[in-house]
Design a protein around this motif. Structure first.
Motif, mmCIF file in Angstrom:
data_model
loop_
_atom_site.group_PDB
_atom_site.id
_atom_site.type_symbol
_atom_site.label_atom_id
_atom_site.label_comp_id
_atom_site.label_asym_id
_atom_site.label_seq_id
_atom_site.Cartn_x
_atom_site.Cartn_y
_atom_site.Cartn_z
ATOM 1 N N UNK A 170 -16.185 8.833 -40.984
ATOM 2 C CA UNK A 170 -17.355 7.970 -40.863
ATOM 3 C C UNK A 170 -16.956 6.547 -41.211
ATOM 4 N N UNK A 171 -17.407 5.588 -40.412
ATOM 5 C CA UNK A 171 -17.079 4.182 -40.617
ATOM 6 C C UNK A 171 -18.365 3.391 -40.856
ATOM 7 N N UNK A 172 -18.329 2.500 -41.836
ATOM 8 C CA UNK A 172 -19.503 1.743 -42.230
ATOM 9 C C UNK A 172 -19.909 2.184 -43.638
ATOM 10 N N UNK A 173 -20.926 1.586 -44.215
ATOM 11 C CA UNK A 173 -22.019 0.854 -43.575
ATOM 12 C C UNK A 173 -21.594 -0.543 -43.136
ATOM 13 N N UNK A 174 -22.138 -0.959 -41.976
ATOM 14 C CA UNK A 174 -21.974 -2.313 -41.490
ATOM 15 C C UNK A 174 -23.359 -2.967 -41.437
ATOM 16 N N UNK A 175 -23.427 -4.226 -41.848
ATOM 17 C CA UNK A 175 -24.711 -4.925 -41.864
ATOM 18 C C UNK A 175 -25.141 -5.313 -40.448
ATOM 19 N N UNK A 176 -26.403 -4.985 -40.122
ATOM 20 C CA UNK A 176 -27.002 -5.420 -38.855
ATOM 21 C C UNK A 176 -28.341 -6.102 -39.133
ATOM 22 N N UNK A 177 -28.488 -6.664 -40.340
ATOM 23 C CA UNK A 177 -29.753 -7.285 -40.734
ATOM 24 C C UNK A 177 -30.134 -8.443 -39.815
ATOM 25 N N UNK A 178 -29.136 -9.069 -39.190
ATOM 26 C CA UNK A 178 -29.426 -10.178 -38.267
ATOM 27 C C UNK A 178 -30.151 -9.694 -37.021
ATOM 28 N N UNK A 179 -30.094 -8.389 -36.741
ATOM 29 C CA UNK A 179 -30.711 -7.829 -35.538
ATOM 30 C C UNK A 179 -31.979 -7.028 -35.853
ATOM 31 N N UNK A 180 -32.305 -6.878 -37.139
ATOM 32 C CA UNK A 180 -33.455 -6.067 -37.519
ATOM 33 C C UNK A 180 -34.731 -6.635 -36.910
ATOM 34 N N UNK A 181 -35.499 -5.746 -36.260
ATOM 35 C CA UNK A 181 -36.729 -6.161 -35.593
ATOM 36 C C UNK A 181 -36.552 -6.424 -34.113
ATOM 37 N N UNK A 182 -35.311 -6.445 -33.631
ATOM 38 C CA UNK A 182 -35.056 -6.681 -32.212
ATOM 39 C C UNK A 182 -35.036 -5.357 -31.450
ATOM 40 N N UNK A 183 -35.547 -5.382 -30.221
ATOM 41 C CA UNK A 183 -35.584 -4.202 -29.366
ATOM 42 C C UNK A 183 -34.532 -4.302 -28.260
ATOM 43 N N UNK A 184 -34.146 -3.137 -27.746
ATOM 44 C CA UNK A 184 -33.196 -3.037 -26.634
ATOM 45 C C UNK A 184 -31.896 -3.791 -26.919
ATOM 46 N N UNK A 185 -31.427 -3.668 -28.124
ATOM 47 C CA UNK A 185 -30.146 -4.286 -28.502
ATOM 48 C C UNK A 185 -29.008 -3.449 -27.915
ATOM 49 N N UNK A 186 -28.072 -4.114 -27.236
ATOM 50 C CA UNK A 186 -26.919 -3.416 -26.685
ATOM 51 C C UNK A 186 -25.935 -3.035 -27.780
ATOM 52 N N UNK A 187 -25.596 -1.757 -27.858
ATOM 53 C CA UNK A 187 -24.662 -1.250 -28.870
ATOM 54 C C UNK A 187 -23.433 -0.713 -28.158
ATOM 55 N N UNK A 188 -22.254 -1.187 -28.560
ATOM 56 C CA UNK A 188 -21.012 -0.792 -27.899
ATOM 57 C C UNK A 188 -19.940 -0.410 -28.914
ATOM 58 N N UNK A 189 -19.116 0.552 -28.520
ATOM 59 C CA UNK A 189 -17.889 0.859 -29.244
ATOM 60 C C UNK A 189 -16.739 0.523 -28.300
ATOM 61 N N UNK A 190 -15.862 -0.380 -28.750
ATOM 62 C CA UNK A 190 -14.720 -0.773 -27.935
ATOM 63 C C UNK A 190 -13.430 -0.336 -28.618
ATOM 64 N N UNK A 191 -12.347 -0.343 -27.839
ATOM 65 C CA UNK A 191 -11.026 -0.024 -28.396
ATOM 66 C C UNK A 191 -9.983 -0.898 -27.736
#
Length: 249
Positions: A210-231
């Motif tokens: 398991x990786x994280x916790x990572x902060x996403x507080x800057x996006x809290x309250x936003x809808x349809x946020x694109x979430x990606x895992x890249x390598x």
């Protein structure tokens, strides 16, 4: 005919008023209607409601530390909803509980942004064709995780993608990461709307972690946020890239 003097009548009225006030004080207020206006309690007063068995069902007022609290209980006294203060984070929070007292919904005392419970999943979908192990049937497929050949990565490549309504301040992701064949070094990144919120580099054999916790507080309250895992990887070989779960928490 003898007529009582007015002063005697006044004395009797005064005495009657005193007796009536004493009765009211002993009996209390049994029913009241407030038309317009309102009721104001000052100086740390409180409201308490008990049932016929004397069990406290509702309390609004100061706690033992003098902080204002709200507590609503079920029939029998089990907690249903309450506010409380977090000594760890220094913020008040509200919570709803099940019949055992376990919190099922609450806001975040840690950040003051978004929810703390329940954790909410972010569905992610594979954006690649998994590597097949015709020459190495004992690894990869037999181990139950998806993988991709480093030669298929065009620099940093999106491997998993989804959308989220961000209701929490943190995110964590669980999956299988690292080598599958040979020993390439690989860096995975988790992005929200194209912005990196967390990354981890693996230079070891495939492992579930398991990786994280990572902060996403800057996006809290936003809808349809694109979430990606890249390598992105260096060297040659095959890397594991299996997402097992991604949660807002």
């Amino acid at each position: 005919m003898q007529v009582n003097q007015p002063s005697n009548i006044i004395d009797r009225v005064i005495a009657l008023e005193r007796e009536l006030a004493a009765v009211r004080k002993k009996v209390g207020l049994s029913s009241a209607v407030i038309a317009r206006g309102g009721l104001t309690l000052v100086d740390d007063s409180y409201i308490k409601v008990t049932d016929s068995d004397g069990v406290e069902i509702l309390y609004i007022g100061p706690d033992a530390e003098g902080k204002q609290r709200f507590v609503l209980r079920r029939e029998g006294g089990a907690t249903l909803m309450y506010t409380a203060g977090s000594s760890q984070y220094g913020r008040d929070y509200w919570a709803m509980t099940d019949s055992s007292g376990r919190i099922i919904v609450s806001d975040s005392a840690e950040t003051g942004v978004g929810l703390a419970r329940p954790f909410l999943p972010i569905p992610l979908y594979a954006q690649f064709i998994p590597h097949t192990y015709t020459d190495n049937p004992d690894i990869g497929e037999a181990s139950g995780y998806m993988s991709i050949n480093v030669s298929k990565l065009a620099g940093e490549t999106v491997l998993w993608e989804g959308r989220a309504s961000v209701s929490h301040a943190w995110v964590a992701i669980d999956g299988v990461w690292g080598w599958a064949v040979d020993q390439p070094s690989v860096t995975y990144r988790l992005k929200f709307n194209g912005t990196e919120v967390g990354s981890w580099t693996v230079n070891a054999g495939a492992v579930t972690a398991r990786k994280g916790r990572f902060s996403v507080s800057a996006f809290t309250g936003q809808d349809w946020v694109g979430v990606q895992v890249t390598a992105s990887a260096s060297g040659s070989g095959v890397i594991a890239c299996q997402v097992l779960g991604c949660y807002l928490l």
